[in-house]
Motif scaffolding. Structure first.
Motif, short mmCIF file in Angstrom:
data_model
loop_
_atom_site.label_atom_id
_atom_site.label_comp_id
_atom_site.label_asym_id
_atom_site.label_seq_id
_atom_site.Cartn_x
_atom_site.Cartn_y
_atom_site.Cartn_z
N MET A 115 0.85 -1.19 0.00
CA MET A 115 0.00 0.00 0.00
C MET A 115 0.89 1.24 0.00
N ALA A 116 0.67 2.12 -0.97
CA ALA A 116 1.47 3.34 -1.05
C ALA A 116 1.12 4.27 0.09
N SER A 117 2.14 4.94 0.63
CA SER A 117 1.91 5.86 1.72
C SER A 117 1.11 7.06 1.23
N THR A 118 0.19 7.51 2.06
CA THR A 118 -0.63 8.69 1.72
C THR A 118 -0.16 9.93 2.47
N ILE A 119 1.01 9.86 3.11
CA ILE A 119 1.51 10.99 3.88
C ILE A 119 1.92 12.12 2.95
N LYS A 120 1.40 13.29 3.20
CA LYS A 120 1.79 14.48 2.44
C LYS A 120 3.00 15.10 3.12
N THR A 121 4.16 14.53 2.81
CA THR A 121 5.38 14.91 3.53
C THR A 121 5.75 16.37 3.31
N ASP A 122 5.33 16.94 2.18
CA ASP A 122 5.69 18.33 1.91
C ASP A 122 4.89 19.31 2.76
N LYS A 123 3.88 18.81 3.48
CA LYS A 123 3.07 19.66 4.35
C LYS A 123 3.54 19.60 5.80
N ILE A 124 4.61 18.86 6.05
CA ILE A 124 5.09 18.63 7.41
C ILE A 124 6.47 19.26 7.55
N GLY A 125 6.67 20.03 8.62
CA GLY A 125 7.99 20.63 8.85
C GLY A 125 9.06 19.56 9.03
N LYS A 126 10.23 19.82 8.51
CA LYS A 126 11.31 18.82 8.52
C LYS A 126 11.81 18.51 9.93
N LEU A 127 11.80 19.50 10.81
CA LEU A 127 12.21 19.30 12.19
C LEU A 127 11.03 18.77 12.99
N GLY A 128 11.25 17.71 13.76
CA GLY A 128 10.22 17.16 14.63
C GLY A 128 10.56 17.39 16.09
N PHE A 129 9.54 17.56 16.92
CA PHE A 129 9.70 17.86 18.34
C PHE A 129 9.34 16.62 19.16
N GLY A 130 10.36 16.00 19.73
CA GLY A 130 10.15 14.82 20.57
C GLY A 130 9.85 15.22 22.01
N TYR A 131 8.83 14.60 22.59
CA TYR A 131 8.42 14.94 23.96
C TYR A 131 8.98 13.95 24.99
N MET A 132 10.14 13.37 24.72
CA MET A 132 10.72 12.40 25.65
C MET A 132 11.64 13.04 26.68
N ARG A 133 12.27 14.16 26.34
CA ARG A 133 13.27 14.76 27.22
C ARG A 133 12.87 16.19 27.59
N LEU A 134 11.66 16.37 28.01
CA LEU A 134 11.14 17.70 28.34
C LEU A 134 11.77 18.24 29.62
N PRO A 135 11.86 19.56 29.73
CA PRO A 135 12.43 20.16 30.96
C PRO A 135 11.50 19.96 32.15
N ARG A 136 12.10 19.79 33.32
CA ARG A 136 11.35 19.61 34.56
C ARG A 136 11.80 20.64 35.59
N LEU A 137 10.94 20.91 36.53
CA LEU A 137 11.24 21.80 37.65
C LEU A 137 11.98 21.03 38.74
N ASP A 138 12.46 21.73 39.72
CA ASP A 138 13.20 21.08 40.80
C ASP A 138 12.37 20.05 41.56
#
Length: 373
Positions: free
Chosen positions: A1-24
């Protein structure tokens, strides 16, 4: 099955939420995360990555993005941890919990989490592929994929069996490109053979390819004093064919600003710049270390051992060969937690480790150094 992702509509940089900043106090620094997310979206970024097993990440995403921005202005990626699926805790349970945590009724990119050939066999046995296809048919998943920690032949096997796959997220970076136990170049080549849209994770190898204290810092700064160390790794991945997102787990506003700056009018690395990259790889290979990225997948150790922390301590010893200050750090890391010698060799950590590290052996070595002194 061919991918239907419109890759040109997505910013090249992705933001991962695994290493988010924390308070003390250990809670997430929502004020800073909001600033980071806003800057990311303002720059044209759209792709956010979380996972069911990233402690608090999905809930943080709901607070900092979903409740504050139009749903159509971003894409959410999250993941199904197949090892968590039990008769009394089904895939439906996990999926619905993720939707509730995220505050949405659909996920743009849904991944089977961290599979290889063996993991795919388990996925097939429990009906995971049928599950995600059903959710896609119902509109609750837009695109089906998997995150990958395995060998190149595993990619070919999985994609041959499952043409319903629309994207894959493997670990790709310049250090692993020709590293024998990772073979990132060959993994990428096999993905290209299927014309598979790819999200590159760990382009900075858990921050190791961005550290000012690394032996690569002097090399890169000599080559270009105005470029950040991280920018070299991000540019390397951004120039590879088929990569539609380069994912970065950012921990502060400085990191997001640097990445945004890197991706503005980004250019491929020149021949001379690639020579600098190769010099950096050789410098890293000369430093003995355990290739832990501190992803903390091993955090649920039955013996309550802070595995990633202890491996970091052992790495400091390997690099500096100094034990003078190890005792205090070791006592702090094991206070109220298991010591290295408490490891029962159950293998749970090694089974889940995306780097395929020999964790048990490392803990034994550290125990020999610290637990008898």
């Amino acid at each position: 099955m061919a991918s239907t992702i419109k890759t040109d509509k997505i910013g090249k940089l992705g933001f991962g939420y695994m290493r988010l900043p924390r308070l003390d106090d250990g809670n997430f620094d929502d004020v800073q995360i909001c600033k980071m997310a806003d800057a990311f979206l303002d720059s044209g970024g759209t792709y956010f990555d979380a996972a069911f097993v990233y402690d608090g990440a999905e809930e943080a995403f709901k607070r900092t993005v979903v409740k504050r921005h139009p749903r159509e202005s971003f894409q959410i990626a999250t993941k199904m941890p197949l090892g968590h699926v039990k008769p009394d805790f089904t895939m439906d349970d996990i999926f619905n919990i993720s939707l509730e945590r995220l505050g949405t009724d659909y996920v743009d990119f849904y991944l089977l989490h961290g599979i290889n050939s063996g993991g795919n066999k388990h996925a097939e046995e429990i009906g995971a592929w049928e599950f995600v296809m059903d959710k896609k048919a119902k509109g609750q998943i837009k695109h089906i994929g998997f995150s990958f920690h395995g060998q190149p032949d595993d990619i070919t096997e999985i994609l041959t069996k499952h043409p319903e796959t629309e994207f894959v997220m493997p670990q790709l970076n310049y250090y692993d490109w020709d590293r024998k136990n990772v073979n990132a170049r060959k993994i990428h080549e096999n993905l290209r053979a299927f014309n598979m849209p790819t999200v590159a994770m760990e382009p900075l190898l858990g921050g190791k390819l961005a550290s000012e204290n690394s032996p690569i810092a002097k090399i890169f700064k000599s080559a270009n004093p105005n470029a950040s160390i991280a920018s070299w790794a991000m540019r390397f991945m951004a120039q590879q064919e088929g990569i539609f997102v380069v994912l970065s787990g950012m921990s502060n506003t400085e990191q997001i600003s640097d990445n945004i700056n890197t991706f503005k009018n980004i250019q491929p690395l020149s021949k001379d710049e690639m020579a600098v990259i190769n010099e950096a790889v050789e410098a890293l290979r000369a430093v003995p270390c355990i290739e832990c990225t501190s992803c903390n997948y091993c955090k649920d150790c039955p013996a309550k051992i802070r595995i990633a922390m202890l491996i970091g301590l052992y790495n400091d010893y390997l690099v500096h060969k100094a034990r003078d200050n190890m005792g205090g750090a070791y006592n702090w890391m094991t206070g109220g937690h298991g010591k290295a010698g408490d490891c029962t060799a159950c293998g749970a950590c090694e089974d889940i480790c995306p780097q395929n590290l020999e964790i048990i052996d490392t803990l034994n070595k550290l125990s020999a150094m610290m637990d008898l002194n």
